[in-house]
Scaffold this motif. Structure first.
Motif, PDB file in Angstrom:
ATOM      1  N   SER A 270       0.413  -1.405   0.051  1.00  0.00           N
ATOM      2  CA  SER A 270      -0.055   0.130  -0.108  1.00  0.00           C
ATOM      3  C   SER A 270       1.308   1.597   0.194  1.00  0.00           C
ATOM      4  CB  SER A 270      -0.872   0.345   1.134  1.00  0.00           C
ATOM      5  OG  SER A 270      -2.095   1.275   1.294  1.00  0.00           O
ATOM      6  N   TYR A 271       0.155   2.318   0.565  1.00  0.00           N
ATOM      7  CA  TYR A 271       0.926   3.733   0.339  1.00  0.00           C
ATOM      8  C   TYR A 271       1.681   4.210   1.559  1.00  0.00           C
ATOM      9  CZ  TYR A 271      -0.983   4.843  -4.145  1.00  0.00           C
ATOM     10  OH  TYR A 271      -1.102   4.266  -5.401  1.00  0.00           O
ATOM     11  N   ASN A 272       2.790   5.449   1.953  1.00  0.00           N
ATOM     12  CA  ASN A 272       3.204   5.318   2.865  1.00  0.00           C
ATOM     13  C   ASN A 272       4.161   4.088   3.358  1.00  0.00           C
ATOM     14  OD1 ASN A 272       2.481   7.803   4.575  1.00  0.00           O
ATOM     15  ND2 ASN A 272       2.735   6.293   6.114  1.00  0.00           N
ATOM     16  N   ASN A 273       4.622   3.168   2.943  1.00  0.00           N
ATOM     17  CA  ASN A 273       5.669   2.181   2.820  1.00  0.00           C
ATOM     18  C   ASN A 273       4.796   1.350   3.697  1.00  0.00           C
ATOM     19  OD1 ASN A 273       7.568   3.207   1.269  1.00  0.00           O
ATOM     20  ND2 ASN A 273       8.862   3.196   3.428  1.00  0.00           N
ATOM     21  N   PHE A 274       3.421   0.812   3.914  1.00  0.00           N
ATOM     22  CA  PHE A 274       2.446   0.197   4.337  1.00  0.00           C
ATOM     23  C   PHE A 274       2.687  -0.648   3.421  1.00  0.00           C
ATOM     24  CE2 PHE A 274      -0.282   3.282   7.258  1.00  0.00           C
ATOM     25  CZ  PHE A 274       1.302   4.119   7.855  1.00  0.00           C
ATOM     26  N   PHE A 275       2.537  -2.164   4.437  1.00  0.00           N
ATOM     27  CA  PHE A 275       2.160  -3.016   3.701  1.00  0.00           C
ATOM     28  C   PHE A 275       1.145  -4.371   4.522  1.00  0.00           C
ATOM     29  CE2 PHE A 275       5.503  -4.689   5.725  1.00  0.00           C
ATOM     30  CZ  PHE A 275       5.668  -6.124   6.559  1.00  0.00           C
TER      31      PHE A 275
ATOM     32  N   ASP B  25      -4.929  11.770   5.589  1.00  0.00           N
ATOM     33  CA  ASP B  25      -4.588  12.892   5.111  1.00  0.00           C
ATOM     34  C   ASP B  25      -2.772  13.261   4.571  1.00  0.00           C
ATOM     35  OD1 ASP B  25      -7.119  13.758   4.033  1.00  0.00           O
ATOM     36  OD2 ASP B  25      -7.862  14.824   6.096  1.00  0.00           O
ATOM     37  N   SER B  26      -2.271  12.562   6.068  1.00  0.00           N
ATOM     38  CA  SER B  26      -0.899  12.417   5.952  1.00  0.00           C
ATOM     39  C   SER B  26      -0.542  11.254   5.094  1.00  0.00           C
ATOM     40  CB  SER B  26      -0.953  12.485   7.657  1.00  0.00           C
ATOM     41  OG  SER B  26      -1.048  13.740   8.236  1.00  0.00           O
ATOM     42  N   LEU B  27      -1.183  10.571   4.438  1.00  0.00           N
ATOM     43  CA  LEU B  27      -0.062   9.790   3.925  1.00  0.00           C
ATOM     44  C   LEU B  27       1.124  10.014   2.845  1.00  0.00           C
ATOM     45  CD1 LEU B  27      -3.129   7.278   3.513  1.00  0.00           C
ATOM     46  CD2 LEU B  27      -1.386   6.862   5.557  1.00  0.00           C
ATOM     47  N   ASP B  28       1.860   9.330   3.117  1.00  0.00           N
ATOM     48  CA  ASP B  28       2.353  10.042   1.761  1.00  0.00           C
ATOM     49  C   ASP B  28       2.481   9.011   0.610  1.00  0.00           C
ATOM     50  OD1 ASP B  28       4.945  10.345   0.477  1.00  0.00           O
ATOM     51  OD2 ASP B  28       6.620  10.328   2.142  1.00  0.00           O
TER      52      ASP B  28
END
Length: 475
Positions: free
Chosen positions: A389-394, A439-442
């Motif tokens: 996913s985004y924001n270096n999430f998985f 809204d803070s996701l990179d």
């Protein structure tokens, strides 16, 4: 557990490419992390690069070999870096999860097609390992146009005592040779060599997006936007076209091929997905050209959810057979779906990856993130699914317990013995201390490429130019 996905549409199908600079050195970062659901998560081995990543260093594919002892990554600079698992020792049993650099080589170089005035990127799109048959390892790597078969082997001896050459390799005058010497092998420092054994070129008009090794290990297929070709490993100048969806009039083009894979056991069966969100199962025994599918998997669209972005987010970015061969997993922009081969009308499981982005589709369309192509992987027993996913999430989804977890691969977690905590995204209302606002996701930090060890709970996650390797917690 539960899961979720993402993909790209045929709007960017003509692939506006930009050339990236070749650099002689690799710039990867490795981190071994321990992960076990429901327990404290601790990092085993950090080695991070804090510099701003160069475009050529961005990882574009990750793949374990069949034993899990080797892990290969490809990047946008055309390089392949192979990592080898550290061998277990009596004194350091807990370090079995660490991978060290084994070999680095330049797989592809930038090229230019003068007939079409087209620049061909060196970026490695896919890597696939062949089962090991002897002491050497073999892998396939591909960029947009050319597939190469590489041999990775070790050499710890060198020949000495030539008759026609001196010790420095220079030719000797035959008139000065008075005795006959028998060359001998002398020990030397271990050297890992990568040599190209086959080059499969000039068979794709469009950009290659998938390669898959057949279970007969004699053939493999390569898929581009409109065609799928079948190759024999011994024949480089000829391939068989097994799927061709190119219309007679290109203005009638409505969908493109996004991914393709062979069945793990049946050498005659393969699947391919499309930008319309459909999956086709084909049997090569039926006909030489598999334009007529054997099975057609498609989920009916809910009219209440129809929007301007429906076709884009339904495009499938990845398709994977389960190890058992019974199920197919697909990833679109918002979900991961599991299909039973015996049921074509709907998936048996649907996991939401980042449903909180549904309200952000307009801005994601503006910055082109809506076209990102996320991959998905099974664990060795097909019980857990992982995708990025985004924001270096998985995200990881347990199919048995229906539990899911969101984890982050970041530099902040790279300190020794740091705790890898589950993350939560706050959609609206009051945000808790341990939550992050949507809204803070990179969106510039994204995990597109992941891999899972074939038999153990070790995963590899590529985040830009950093490679993170996570494993079960070890005491």
């Amino acid at each position: 557990m539960v899961l979720q996905p993402s993909e790209r549409h045929h709007r960017d199908w003509d692939h506006r490419r930009s050339r990236s600079l070749i650099r002689a050195t690799t710039n990867k970062s490795i981190m071994i992390v321990s992960y076990q659901p429901g327990r404290d998560q601790s990092i085993r081995f950090p080695l991070m690069n804090m510099e701003k990543p160069h475009k050529a260093d961005i990882i574009s594919t990750v793949e374990f070999n069949h034993t899990g002892e080797l892990l290969a990554t490809g990047d946008k600079g055309g390089r392949v870096v192979v990592f080898q698992r550290e061998q277990e020792s009596k004194n350091q049993v807990h370090r079995r999860g660490e991978y060290n650099v084994y070999s680095t080589f330049q797989s592809h170089e930038p090229e230019f097609d003068y007939l079409k005035s087209l620049e061909i990127e060196e970026k490695i799109n896919k890597i696939r390992w062949l089962p090991q048959q002897n002491a050497a390892y073999f892998l396939l790597s591909t960029n947009d146009k050319t597939v190469k078969l590489w041999k990775v082997s070790e050499r710890d001896k060198r020949p000495e005592g030539y008759n026609l050459k001196d010790e420095e390799g220079r030719l000797r005058d035959p008139a000065t040779i008075t005795t006959l010497r028998v060359p001998v092998l002398r020990p030397m420092d271990l050297m890992v060599e990568a040599t190209p054994r086959r080059v499969f070129a000039n068979a794709h008009t469009y950009h290659i997006n998938s390669i898959s090794v057949n279970s007969d290990y004699e053939t493999y297929m390569s898929a581009d936007d409109l065609r799928i070709n079948l190759w024999n490993f011994e024949i480089t100048n000829q391939s068989f076209n097994i799927v061709d969806i190119k219309p007679a009039n290109m203005e009638e083009l409505t969908e493109v091929i996004t991914a393709a894979e062979f069945h793990p056991d049946h050498c005659n069966t393969f699947v391919y997905s499309s930008s319309k969100g459909t999956i086709r199962l084909c049997d090569m025994r039926a006909s030489a050209l598999c334009d007529r599918h054997t099975k057609f998997f498609e989920e009916p669209e809910d009219p209440s959810n129809r929007s301007f972005f429906s076709e884009i987010i339904s495009s499938i970015s990845d398709v994977k057979f389960s190890h058992s061969g019974r199920y197919i997993m697909t990833r679109d922009y918002l979900t991961v779906k599991v299909w039973d081969l015996n049921m074509e009308n709907r998936p048996i499981e649907t996991y939401q990856v980042h449903d909180y982005l549904r309200s952000k589709l307009c801005s994601l369309y503006e910055n082109d993130c809506i076209f990102d192509k996320f991959e998905c992987v099974w664990n060795g027993s097909d019980s857990v699914i992982m995708t990025g996913s985004y924001n270096n999430f998985f995200r990881m989804f347990d199919r048995n317990t229906k539990r899911d977890v969101t984890l982050e691969a970041s530099r902040e977690n790279s300190k020794p013995r740091a705790i890898l905590k589950p993350r939560k995204v706050c959609v609206g209302g009051k945000r808790r201390k341990d939550e992050i606002s949507v809204d803070s996701l990179d969106f510039s930090k994204k995990i597109l490429h992941t891999a899972w060890h074939p038999s153990e709970n070790i995963i590899a996650v590529a985040a830009t130019n950093n490679l993170y390797i996570f494993q079960d917690k070890v005491n």
